[in-house]
Design a protein around this motif. Structure first.
Motif, PDB file in Angstrom:
ATOM      1  N   ASN A  87     -45.138   6.931  69.830  1.00  0.00           N
ATOM      2  CA  ASN A  87     -45.145   5.733  68.974  1.00  0.00           C
ATOM      3  C   ASN A  87     -45.612   6.067  67.560  1.00  0.00           C
ATOM      4  N   GLY A  88     -45.409   5.122  66.678  1.00  0.00           N
ATOM      5  CA  GLY A  88     -45.699   5.334  65.267  1.00  0.00           C
ATOM      6  C   GLY A  88     -47.165   5.631  65.010  1.00  0.00           C
ATOM      7  N   GLN A  89     -48.046   4.915  65.734  1.00  0.00           N
ATOM      8  CA  GLN A  89     -49.472   5.097  65.515  1.00  0.00           C
ATOM      9  C   GLN A  89     -49.900   6.534  65.819  1.00  0.00           C
ATOM     10  N   ALA A  90     -49.445   7.036  66.983  1.00  0.00           N
ATOM     11  CA  ALA A  90     -49.789   8.404  67.390  1.00  0.00           C
ATOM     12  C   ALA A  90     -49.228   9.392  66.375  1.00  0.00           C
ATOM     13  N   ALA A  91     -48.020   9.091  65.872  1.00  0.00           N
ATOM     14  CA  ALA A  91     -47.380   9.996  64.918  1.00  0.00           C
ATOM     15  C   ALA A  91     -48.208  10.095  63.639  1.00  0.00           C
ATOM     16  N   LEU A  92     -48.707   8.953  63.165  1.00  0.00           N
ATOM     17  CA  LEU A  92     -49.470   8.987  61.913  1.00  0.00           C
ATOM     18  C   LEU A  92     -50.766   9.769  62.073  1.00  0.00           C
ATOM     19  N   GLU A  93     -51.365   9.669  63.270  1.00  0.00           N
ATOM     20  CA  GLU A  93     -52.580  10.464  63.511  1.00  0.00           C
ATOM     21  C   GLU A  93     -52.245  11.950  63.488  1.00  0.00           C
ATOM     22  N   THR A  94     -51.127  12.318  64.117  1.00  0.00           N
ATOM     23  CA  THR A  94     -50.710  13.734  64.148  1.00  0.00           C
ATOM     24  C   THR A  94     -50.445  14.239  62.725  1.00  0.00           C
ATOM     25  N   ILE A  95     -49.761  13.396  61.958  1.00  0.00           N
ATOM     26  CA  ILE A  95     -49.411  13.801  60.593  1.00  0.00           C
ATOM     27  C   ILE A  95     -50.643  13.985  59.713  1.00  0.00           C
ATOM     28  N   LEU A 148     -39.966  18.969  59.283  1.00  0.00           N
ATOM     29  CA  LEU A 148     -38.925  17.972  59.510  1.00  0.00           C
ATOM     30  C   LEU A 148     -39.440  16.942  60.512  1.00  0.00           C
ATOM     31  N   ILE A 149     -39.091  15.677  60.271  1.00  0.00           N
ATOM     32  CA  ILE A 149     -39.513  14.631  61.207  1.00  0.00           C
ATOM     33  C   ILE A 149     -38.288  13.835  61.659  1.00  0.00           C
ATOM     34  N   LEU A 150     -38.140  13.664  62.975  1.00  0.00           N
ATOM     35  CA  LEU A 150     -37.069  12.815  63.520  1.00  0.00           C
ATOM     36  C   LEU A 150     -37.715  11.537  64.024  1.00  0.00           C
ATOM     37  N   LEU A 151     -37.284  10.417  63.487  1.00  0.00           N
ATOM     38  CA  LEU A 151     -37.975   9.169  63.750  1.00  0.00           C
ATOM     39  C   LEU A 151     -37.032   8.122  64.340  1.00  0.00           C
ATOM     40  N   ASP A 152     -37.442   7.575  65.479  1.00  0.00           N
ATOM     41  CA  ASP A 152     -36.654   6.500  66.086  1.00  0.00           C
ATOM     42  C   ASP A 152     -36.865   5.239  65.259  1.00  0.00           C
ATOM     43  N   TYR A 153     -35.773   4.554  65.001  1.00  0.00           N
ATOM     44  CA  TYR A 153     -35.864   3.418  64.108  1.00  0.00           C
ATOM     45  C   TYR A 153     -36.463   2.185  64.778  1.00  0.00           C
ATOM     46  N   LYS A 154     -36.173   2.067  66.077  1.00  0.00           N
ATOM     47  CA  LYS A 154     -36.642   0.866  66.795  1.00  0.00           C
ATOM     48  C   LYS A 154     -37.657   1.264  67.856  1.00  0.00           C
ATOM     49  N   MET A 155     -38.918   0.962  67.568  1.00  0.00           N
ATOM     50  CA  MET A 155     -39.947   1.287  68.546  1.00  0.00           C
ATOM     51  C   MET A 155     -40.872   0.094  68.684  1.00  0.00           C
ATOM     52  N   PRO A 156     -41.474  -0.076  69.867  1.00  0.00           N
ATOM     53  CA  PRO A 156     -42.486  -1.122  69.984  1.00  0.00           C
ATOM     54  C   PRO A 156     -43.701  -0.748  69.129  1.00  0.00           C
ATOM     55  N   ASP A 158     -41.980   0.803  58.761  1.00  0.00           N
ATOM     56  CA  ASP A 158     -43.382   0.950  58.353  1.00  0.00           C
ATOM     57  C   ASP A 158     -43.872   2.367  58.569  1.00  0.00           C
ATOM     58  N   THR A 159     -43.422   2.950  59.705  1.00  0.00           N
ATOM     59  CA  THR A 159     -43.824   4.333  59.969  1.00  0.00           C
ATOM     60  C   THR A 159     -43.277   5.228  58.872  1.00  0.00           C
ATOM     61  N   LEU A 160     -42.025   4.997  58.514  1.00  0.00           N
ATOM     62  CA  LEU A 160     -41.398   5.802  57.464  1.00  0.00           C
ATOM     63  C   LEU A 160     -42.210   5.731  56.163  1.00  0.00           C
ATOM     64  N   LYS A 161     -42.623   4.532  55.833  1.00  0.00           N
ATOM     65  CA  LYS A 161     -43.389   4.332  54.598  1.00  0.00           C
ATOM     66  C   LYS A 161     -44.684   5.143  54.623  1.00  0.00           C
ATOM     67  N   SER A 162     -45.382   5.076  55.766  1.00  0.00           N
ATOM     68  CA  SER A 162     -46.645   5.811  55.868  1.00  0.00           C
ATOM     69  C   SER A 162     -46.423   7.318  55.882  1.00  0.00           C
ATOM     70  N   ILE A 163     -45.334   7.741  56.535  1.00  0.00           N
ATOM     71  CA  ILE A 163     -45.036   9.183  56.569  1.00  0.00           C
ATOM     72  C   ILE A 163     -44.801   9.668  55.141  1.00  0.00           C
ATOM     73  N   LYS A 164     -43.999   8.913  54.407  1.00  0.00           N
ATOM     74  CA  LYS A 164     -43.655   9.324  53.034  1.00  0.00           C
ATOM     75  C   LYS A 164     -44.903   9.357  52.152  1.00  0.00           C
ATOM     76  N   ALA A 165     -45.832   8.423  52.435  1.00  0.00           N
ATOM     77  CA  ALA A 165     -47.059   8.413  51.637  1.00  0.00           C
ATOM     78  C   ALA A 165     -47.893   9.659  51.930  1.00  0.00           C
ATOM     79  N   ALA A 166     -47.843  10.120  53.197  1.00  0.00           N
ATOM     80  CA  ALA A 166     -48.684  11.258  53.581  1.00  0.00           C
ATOM     81  C   ALA A 166     -48.023  12.597  53.288  1.00  0.00           C
ATOM     82  N   GLN A 167     -46.732  12.705  53.565  1.00  0.00           N
ATOM     83  CA  GLN A 167     -46.040  13.995  53.379  1.00  0.00           C
ATOM     84  C   GLN A 167     -44.737  13.753  52.633  1.00  0.00           C
TER      85      GLN A 167
END
Ligand SMILES: Nc1ncnc2c1ncn2[C@@H]1O[C@H](COP(=O)(O)OP(=O)(O)OP(=O)(O)O)[C@@H](O)[C@H]1O
Ligand SMILES: [Mg+2]
Length: 483
Positions: free
Chosen positions: A33-41, A48-56, A62-71
């Motif tokens: 999930n997105g939350q776990a991903a942001l902690e890992t990042i 490279l990051i492969l991200l599912d667009y539709k997740m609970p 939102d995940t994309l936005k946070s990923i871009k802010a971090a990396q």
């Protein structure tokens, strides 16, 4: 090893993709999930990051936005279900690199991943300008690339790069093959205000013309047979970034017109599309052709030429800046020595002499390959002539020709001093006397040098043995004739 992060709530898919990428030699981390991903990042960086667009939970956008802010530089590929491509394209506007529609086509997956990883490398591998204070040998692996050479010609180039990198103008780089055009383009990018935005390199000569337009500008679904989904072209993907157009002289006239429109109005249409798309792209173009000549011959648009040439940088061939050879050797010894674990300190004096006399038709690339090869072959800590292979010796033979020509000119000058004397002393038949004197001298000297071997002497003089005999008889028999 390049690191890929998978973010998908479908564990089966994570497992499948994990195996797929590990087989290809990448290291893979998966999050559900997105939350776990942001902690890992936050703890480590990825290529490279492969991200599912539709997740609970935290959704894809939102995940994309946070990923871009971090990396900011890590490319993100969205994975979407069939039918949601519009949202995917919307996400690309927010910084995603591309999208893949589930279920994946393996070839498509491999291609997009390979391109994204290349972009990642080019964005993260910084090309720096030289710093004279820094010792060259201390080249740590992974510390990026560096422009090397302190010749006056190269210093001018560094100065220009420094002056224009931050200005948002087009640049045209010219120079022979292997002189460093692409490296300079990348240095400009890394010193520009667009350094956190994409840098995309396109070789205009490598792609067949009919595919090139869709490669550059993308296409709409159904634009041609086989166009099963909307595809984003490189110009669109490069929005706010820098596009390096290599071998621009090979671009067709039709595409030149479309490129000009991108440069002037910042807009274009995808193939088969009616919607006008905006893109703000800085273009750096390179060519080893004489573009002015191409313009005169009607093969290159004059308006585009002037638009690109706002700033032009000409990279001189290596043979015109031989003082750069030494620092380049040191740099490549350091770089490849570290890469192959061979601490080779220097090249022999003999190698230096051959390098100095060589014309380097392949320029810096040829020198780079030559040193790489030498390091692989070298068992000791000095590169010798045995480890070196050069294509030809045009410079050495040119030097010999020059040397001979100079000596001949010297001899001719001496002759001009002697002849007036001969003229004064001769009474009649001046011409015949002089020719005879010269001929006697030539033949006598040739025979002397060939140990009186007439066959060799004839060959040396470039006449037949019979002619030589005949002349000898005429000249010397007459002389020895008491009458
Ligand atoms: N001044 C330099 N310092 C360090 N490395 C250099 C320099 N110039 C060129 N190189 C290296 O030489 C190789 C060739 O350079 P590059 O690809 O930039 O040349 P190019 O002009 O684009 O050649 P082509 O016209 O064949 O595409 C690259 O590996 C590059 O890193
Ligand atoms: Mg190139």
């Amino acid at each position: 090893m390049e690191k890929i992060l998978l973010i998908d709530d479908d564990e089966g898919l994570n497992h499948f993709l994990g195996r797929f990428f590990k087989r290809k030699g990448y290291s893979v981390t998966a999050c559900i999930n997105g939350q776990a991903a942001l902690e890992t990042i936050s703890a480590q960086s990825f290529d490279l990051i492969l991200l599912d667009y539709k997740m609970p939970g935290l959704n894809g956008l939102d995940t994309l936005k946070s990923i871009k802010a971090a990396q900011v530089k890590t490319p993100v590929i969205l994975m979407t279900a069939y039918g949601s491509t519009d949202t995917a394209i919307e996400a690309m506007k927010r910084g995603a690199y591309d999208y893949l529609v589930k279920p994946f086509d393996r070839n498509e997956l491999s291609r997009i991943v390979a391109e994204a990883l290349l972009l990642n490398r080019q964005m993260k591998e910084i090309v720096s300008l030289p710093n004279t204070q820094e010792p060259l040998r201390e080249h740590a692996p992974g510390s990026g690339l560096k422009l090397i050479g302190h010749s006056r010609l190269m210093q001018e180039i560094y100065k220009t790069i420094g002056q224009i990198a931050e200005k948002d103008v087009s640049v045209l780089i010219s120079g022979e093959s292997g002189t460093g055009k692409e490296l300079v383009a990348r240095a400009i990018y890394h010193h520009s205000r667009r350094k956190d935005k994409p840098f995309i390199a396109i070789n205009c000569a490598a792609i067949p013309e009919n595919l090139f337009e869709s490669e550059l500008f993308g296409y709409e679904r159904g634009a041609f047979t086989g166009a099963e989904r909307t595809s984003i072209g490189k110009i669109e993907r490069c929005d706010q970034g820098t596009c390096f157009l290599d071998e621009i002289g090979d671009m067709s006239m039709g595409l030149q017109a479309k490129l000009l429109r991108v440069l002037q109005e910042g807009e274009f249409e995808r193939l088969g599309g009616r919607q006008t798309i905006k893109a703000d792209v800085r273009v750096i173009a390179a060519t080893n052709k004489d573009l002015e000549l191409e313009v005169r011959n009607g093969r290159f648009r004059e308006d585009l030429f002037w638009r690109l040439k706002v700033i032009s940088i000409h990279l001189p061939p290596l043979r015109k800046r031989s003082e750069d050879i030494h620092p380049l050797i040191d740099y490549f010894l350091g770089r490849f020595g570290a890469e192959y674990g061979k601490p080779i300190r220097h090249v022999s004096e003999g190698v230096m002499q051959r390098f100095a006399a060589y014309s380097w038709p392949g320029n810096v690339r040829e020198l780079e390959n030559c040193i790489r090869r030498a390091i692989l072959l070298c068992a000791g800590d000095v590169v010798t002539e045995d480890h070196i292979e050069l294509r030809d010796h045009p410079r050495a033979s040119q030097l010999q020709t020059l040397d001979r020509e100079q000596r001949m000119a010297g001899l001719k000058a001496k002759l001009q001093e002697i002849i007036p004397e001969v003229l004064r002393l001769s009474q009649e038949g001046v011409h015949a006397n002089l020719i005879q004197m010269v001929e006697e001298t030539i033949i006598a000297k040739a025979l002397e040098q060939c140990g009186n071997n007439q066959v060799k002497a004839a060959r040396m003089l470039g006449i037949s043995r019979n002619t030589l005999r005949h002349r000898m008889k005429r000249l010397f028999d007459k002389q020895s004739d008491p009458k």
